[in-house]
Write an enzyme that holds these catalytic residues in place. Structure first.
Site, PDB file in Angstrom:
ATOM      1  N   LYS A   1       2.537 -14.806 -31.317  1.00  0.00           N
ATOM      2  CA  LYS A   1       1.588 -15.953 -30.952  1.00  0.00           C
ATOM      3  C   LYS A   1       1.865 -16.114 -29.155  1.00  0.00           C
ATOM      4  O   LYS A   1       2.804 -16.743 -29.164  1.00  0.00           O
ATOM      5  CB  LYS A   1       1.633 -17.222 -31.703  1.00  0.00           C
ATOM      6  CG  LYS A   1       0.363 -18.149 -31.088  1.00  0.00           C
ATOM      7  CD  LYS A   1       0.590 -19.803 -31.189  1.00  0.00           C
ATOM      8  CE  LYS A   1       1.432 -20.465 -30.283  1.00  0.00           C
ATOM      9  NZ  LYS A   1       0.575 -20.396 -29.055  1.00  0.00           N
TER      10      LYS A   1
ATOM     11  N   GLU B   1      14.886 -31.753 -18.680  1.00  0.00           N
ATOM     12  CA  GLU B   1      14.244 -30.716 -17.919  1.00  0.00           C
ATOM     13  C   GLU B   1      13.049 -30.652 -17.376  1.00  0.00           C
ATOM     14  O   GLU B   1      11.986 -31.263 -18.092  1.00  0.00           O
ATOM     15  CB  GLU B   1      14.106 -29.595 -19.115  1.00  0.00           C
ATOM     16  CG  GLU B   1      13.713 -28.160 -18.489  1.00  0.00           C
ATOM     17  CD  GLU B   1      13.526 -27.219 -19.655  1.00  0.00           C
ATOM     18  OE1 GLU B   1      13.026 -27.370 -20.679  1.00  0.00           O
ATOM     19  OE2 GLU B   1      14.138 -25.838 -19.267  1.00  0.00           O
TER      20      GLU B   1
ATOM     21  N   GLU C   1      15.278 -19.941 -28.411  1.00  0.00           N
ATOM     22  CA  GLU C   1      15.677 -19.961 -26.890  1.00  0.00           C
ATOM     23  C   GLU C   1      15.032 -21.248 -26.287  1.00  0.00           C
ATOM     24  O   GLU C   1      13.875 -21.121 -26.088  1.00  0.00           O
ATOM     25  CB  GLU C   1      15.334 -18.619 -26.456  1.00  0.00           C
ATOM     26  CG  GLU C   1      16.185 -18.213 -25.255  1.00  0.00           C
ATOM     27  CD  GLU C   1      15.623 -18.628 -23.868  1.00  0.00           C
ATOM     28  OE1 GLU C   1      15.865 -19.804 -23.448  1.00  0.00           O
ATOM     29  OE2 GLU C   1      14.769 -17.889 -23.525  1.00  0.00           O
TER      30      GLU C   1
ATOM     31  N   GLU D   1      12.212 -29.755 -27.850  1.00  0.00           N
ATOM     32  CA  GLU D   1      11.389 -30.677 -28.486  1.00  0.00           C
ATOM     33  C   GLU D   1      10.468 -29.666 -29.861  1.00  0.00           C
ATOM     34  O   GLU D   1      10.632 -30.040 -30.834  1.00  0.00           O
ATOM     35  CB  GLU D   1      10.505 -31.264 -27.970  1.00  0.00           C
ATOM     36  CG  GLU D   1       9.802 -32.473 -28.319  1.00  0.00           C
ATOM     37  CD  GLU D   1       8.433 -32.797 -27.658  1.00  0.00           C
ATOM     38  OE1 GLU D   1       8.458 -32.578 -26.401  1.00  0.00           O
ATOM     39  OE2 GLU D   1       7.698 -33.669 -27.926  1.00  0.00           O
TER      40      GLU D   1
ATOM     41  N   GLY E   1      11.258 -26.721 -30.562  1.00  0.00           N
ATOM     42  CA  GLY E   1      12.117 -25.956 -31.337  1.00  0.00           C
ATOM     43  C   GLY E   1      12.670 -26.527 -32.396  1.00  0.00           C
ATOM     44  O   GLY E   1      12.934 -26.232 -33.827  1.00  0.00           O
TER      45      GLY E   1
HETATM   46  P1  NDP Z   1       6.170 -25.593 -25.780  1.00  0.00           P
HETATM   47  O1  NDP Z   1       7.536 -25.564 -26.439  1.00  0.00           O
HETATM   48  O2  NDP Z   1       5.236 -26.608 -26.404  1.00  0.00           O
HETATM   49  O3  NDP Z   1       5.548 -24.337 -26.033  1.00  0.00           O
HETATM   50  C1  NDP Z   1       6.091 -23.089 -26.128  1.00  0.00           C
HETATM   51  C2  NDP Z   1       5.467 -22.365 -27.336  1.00  0.00           C
HETATM   52  O4  NDP Z   1       5.290 -23.042 -28.565  1.00  0.00           O
HETATM   53  C3  NDP Z   1       3.848 -22.158 -27.206  1.00  0.00           C
HETATM   54  O5  NDP Z   1       3.505 -20.727 -27.642  1.00  0.00           O
HETATM   55  C4  NDP Z   1       3.185 -23.208 -27.697  1.00  0.00           C
HETATM   56  O6  NDP Z   1       1.968 -23.035 -28.078  1.00  0.00           O
HETATM   57  C5  NDP Z   1       4.036 -23.403 -29.113  1.00  0.00           C
HETATM   58  N1  NDP Z   1       4.007 -24.551 -29.860  1.00  0.00           N
HETATM   59  C6  NDP Z   1       3.804 -25.792 -29.393  1.00  0.00           C
HETATM   60  N2  NDP Z   1       3.878 -26.591 -30.281  1.00  0.00           N
HETATM   61  C7  NDP Z   1       4.034 -25.896 -31.454  1.00  0.00           C
HETATM   62  C8  NDP Z   1       4.406 -26.266 -32.859  1.00  0.00           C
HETATM   63  N3  NDP Z   1       4.375 -27.430 -33.228  1.00  0.00           N
HETATM   64  N4  NDP Z   1       4.562 -25.380 -33.720  1.00  0.00           N
HETATM   65  C9  NDP Z   1       4.827 -24.036 -33.237  1.00  0.00           C
HETATM   66  N5  NDP Z   1       4.426 -23.534 -32.024  1.00  0.00           N
HETATM   67  C10 NDP Z   1       4.086 -24.630 -31.200  1.00  0.00           C
HETATM   68  O7  NDP Z   1       6.160 -25.694 -24.190  1.00  0.00           O
HETATM   69  P2  NDP Z   1       5.100 -26.402 -23.269  1.00  0.00           P
HETATM   70  O8  NDP Z   1       4.245 -25.437 -22.884  1.00  0.00           O
HETATM   71  O9  NDP Z   1       4.648 -27.620 -24.139  1.00  0.00           O
HETATM   72  O10 NDP Z   1       6.042 -26.867 -22.014  1.00  0.00           O
HETATM   73  C11 NDP Z   1       6.567 -28.211 -21.996  1.00  0.00           C
HETATM   74  C12 NDP Z   1       8.067 -28.233 -21.743  1.00  0.00           C
HETATM   75  O11 NDP Z   1       8.688 -27.293 -22.428  1.00  0.00           O
HETATM   76  C13 NDP Z   1       8.310 -27.743 -20.356  1.00  0.00           C
HETATM   77  O12 NDP Z   1       8.170 -28.682 -19.387  1.00  0.00           O
HETATM   78  C14 NDP Z   1       9.572 -26.967 -20.295  1.00  0.00           C
HETATM   79  O13 NDP Z   1      10.607 -28.122 -20.043  1.00  0.00           O
HETATM   80  C15 NDP Z   1       9.909 -26.503 -21.745  1.00  0.00           C
HETATM   81  N6  NDP Z   1       9.629 -25.108 -21.893  1.00  0.00           N
HETATM   82  C16 NDP Z   1      10.589 -24.365 -21.908  1.00  0.00           C
HETATM   83  C17 NDP Z   1      10.735 -23.000 -21.971  1.00  0.00           C
HETATM   84  C18 NDP Z   1      11.740 -21.970 -21.949  1.00  0.00           C
HETATM   85  O14 NDP Z   1      11.736 -20.894 -21.528  1.00  0.00           O
HETATM   86  N7  NDP Z   1      13.062 -22.623 -22.694  1.00  0.00           N
HETATM   87  C19 NDP Z   1       9.145 -22.383 -21.681  1.00  0.00           C
HETATM   88  C20 NDP Z   1       8.179 -23.033 -21.665  1.00  0.00           C
HETATM   89  C21 NDP Z   1       8.475 -24.497 -21.616  1.00  0.00           C
HETATM   90  P3  NDP Z   1       0.753 -23.589 -27.090  1.00  0.00           P
HETATM   91  O15 NDP Z   1       1.430 -23.657 -25.570  1.00  0.00           O
HETATM   92  O16 NDP Z   1       0.067 -22.131 -27.235  1.00  0.00           O
HETATM   93  O17 NDP Z   1       0.041 -24.516 -27.556  1.00  0.00           O
END
Ligand code: NDP
Length: 499
Positions: free
Chosen positions: A197, A403, A272, A253, A255
């Site tokens: 996904k 972060e 990660e 969060e 995770g």
């Molecule tokens: P998320 O952690 O929400 O998104 C990462 C992935 O998880 C996306 O594919 C998202 O889907 C999916 N996701 C979101 N909620 C759920 C859930 N309940 N169950 C399963 N999958 C889910 O990151 P955000 O895009 O909201 O970014 C927010 C913050 O996260 C950033 O500001 C940053 O601090 C951190 N982040 C860290 C990353 C890293 O590489 N460690 C990468 C991205 C963000 P979708 O987006 O399609 O709704």
């Protein structure tokens, strides 16, 4: 909508053609609509305009995709592919990606906003290299023979490393294609099947990668791509009872939500997650390297890196010099659309991300932090935020603890190594860190005391397919890349025979 209409640059013909298409999901080797018939928009972050409409997967689509992945794993063509064939298929995919490098780089820039130069020299080459590295592992996934001491007979005991099964992979938007490849390559090398996904903000390159996989000759059903929202498609995948493992990159969060969802069938989990990485500059550092290197540490990919060197600790005698130097580097950065060849920093990925970063800038200002440079979003269409250096911070401020995931660094002075280590390790995260010094003994001593999965010495953001990557503390579970990642995708079976 033709991409060329959004930015007046001559795009690779294949990009225009791809963007203009209807973007379906990939299930069981076929491009299909979502069961609900719904679509969602993906935006060009440089303009805020809709780039494409994409099939919106939800629980029902995840069910279909998991069933296809299960069928492929158990009885389809997948288990019949030899390790050598797997290796060659992965290598072929790397070759195809290399042939399509410009197309993928442009697509990534349009969907994510990053400068095209960065997509060309970082995202694509790293993805291609990882595929080739993992292609080599496909034939080297071995068990061992083990002498045992059980009385009364002779035994032959050995272990087998077997694929963990059907894997759900949920990836973020900061390096969309690269994160897809980080997840897919080890799964393919070990013989797992996948439901991937991509992030809602950046689904395009993963969908196109699925097409290249078919062209490379991977049998249908082995890799399924279901775009959609996290709360629906992502949550359904993490909770699915027929998924054996979930691999996630994203926020800490989410995770934690993945972990809860995975508890239902106790699927394996690798995570990660976020970071707030300390970047340490000693007064004896080679400043010509440390100052641009520290600027790169935070501003690469607009700070949207889990490893971003977002807490800068500088030895007191050189504090003003280093802060001024990094502020100068920040002022040289040219903010603009990723497709503009002059651009060195593009927009943030989405309006939501821009607002989140600006919220941190406001919180920092309220709590007394001072911007030496930057501090604002740009007053123009798209999601542009200035590269920002904050001083006058205190350890418990939000901008120091949380972060930000944007181009914002907080700088603070230190005097003694003990004080430095206490500050550097004062974080719930532990993903990466860096030390800049000419004293190699000091560098390694500090490296051994930093609670982080990666420590760079006199460099930053050096990633290699052979180097394991992952976090301490709340930065995650497990290691990706290197041979360590194979453990995340295999089960060990002990076989014991009485002779
Ligand atoms: P998320 O952690 O929400 O998104 C990462 C992935 O998880 C996306 O594919 C998202 O889907 C999916 N996701 C979101 N909620 C759920 C859930 N309940 N169950 C399963 N999958 C889910 O990151 P955000 O895009 O909201 O970014 C927010 C913050 O996260 C950033 O500001 C940053 O601090 C951190 N982040 C860290 C990353 C890293 O590489 N460690 C990468 C991205 C963000 P979708 O987006 O399609 O709704």
């Amino acid at each position: 909508m033709a991409a060329a209409a959004i930015f007046p640059m001559e795009l690779d013909r294949r990009v225009d053609e791809f963007i203009a298409r209807t973007h379906k999901m990939l299930i069981g080797g076929k491009r299909v609509d979502s069961a609900s018939g719904k679509t969602f928009p993906t935006y060009d972050p440089a303009t805020g305009k809709v780039l494409a409409q994409v099939a919106e997967g939800d629980k029902e689509d995840v069910n279909r995709a998991v069933a296809a992945a299960r069928q492929a794993f158990e009885t389809g063509a997948w288990p019949k592919i030899t390790p050598s064939q797997r290796g060659r298929l992965i290598w072929k995919l790397a070759d195809l990606l290399e042939e399509h490098l410009e197309e993928f780089a442009q697509l990534e820039t349009l969907d994510n906003g990053k400068p095209l130069t960065v997509a060309r020299v970082a995202d694509l080459p790293l993805a291609i290299d990882l595929l080739r590295y993992m292609a080599g592992w496909a034939t080297k996934i071995e068990g061992s023979t083990i002498p045992i001491s059980f009385p009364g007979a002779n035994y032959l005991a050995y272990t087998r490393r077997e694929p963990v099964g059907v894997v759900g992979q949920i990836i973020p938007w900061n390096f969309p294609l690269l994160m897809a490849v980080w997840k897919l390559a080890p799964a393919l090398a070990t013989g797992c099947t996948v439901v991937l996904k991509p992030a809602e903000q950046t689904p395009l390159t993963a969908l196109r990668l699925g097409e290249l996989m078919a062209e490379a000759g991977f049998p249908g059903g082995g890799v399924n791509v279901v775009p959609g929202y996290g709360e629906t498609a992502g949550a359904a995948l993490a909770a699915h009872p027929d998924v054996d493992k979930v691999a996630f990159t994203g926020s800490t969060e989410v995770g934690k939500l993945i972990l809860q969802a995975a508890a239902g069938n106790l699927k394996k989990v690798s995570l990660e997650l976020g970071g707030k990485s300390p970047n340490i500059v000693f007064q004896d550092a080679e400043m010509k390297a440390a100052i641009p290197g520290s600027s790169f540490a935070i501003f690469f990919n607009h700070g949207q890196c889990c490893t971003a060197g977002s807490r800068l600790y500088i030895e007191e005698p050189v504090f003003d010099q280093v802060v001024a130097g990094i502020a100068e580097e920040a002022k040289k950065i040219r903010l603009g659309p990723g497709l503009d060849p002059q651009t060195t920093m593009g927009p943030l990925v989405s309006r939501e991300q821009m607002e989140r970063v600006c919220g941190y800038l406001d919180a920092g200002a309220r709590e007394g932090a001072k911007a030496v440079t930057g501090g604002h979003k740009l007053n123009r269409p798209g999601y542009f935020v200035e590269p920002t250096v904050l001083v006058n911070t205190r350890p418990k401020m939000k901008v120091v603890q949380e972060e930000i995931f944007g181009p914002v660094v907080v700088a603070a002075p230190f005097r003694e190594p003990e004080e430095l280590l206490a500050k550097a390790n004062d974080s719930v995260y532990g993903l990466a860190a860096a030390v800049w010094t000419r004293d190699i003994s000091k560098a390694h001593t500090i490296a051994s005391k930093l609670r982080a999965g990666t420590v760079w010495i006199n460099c930053y953001n050096v990633f290699d397919a052979a180097l394991p990557f992952g976090g301490y503390k709340q930065s995650g579970w497990g290691r990706e890349m290197g041979h360590d990642v194979l453990e995340l995708y295999t089960e060990i079976k002990a076989v014991c025979a009485q002779l």
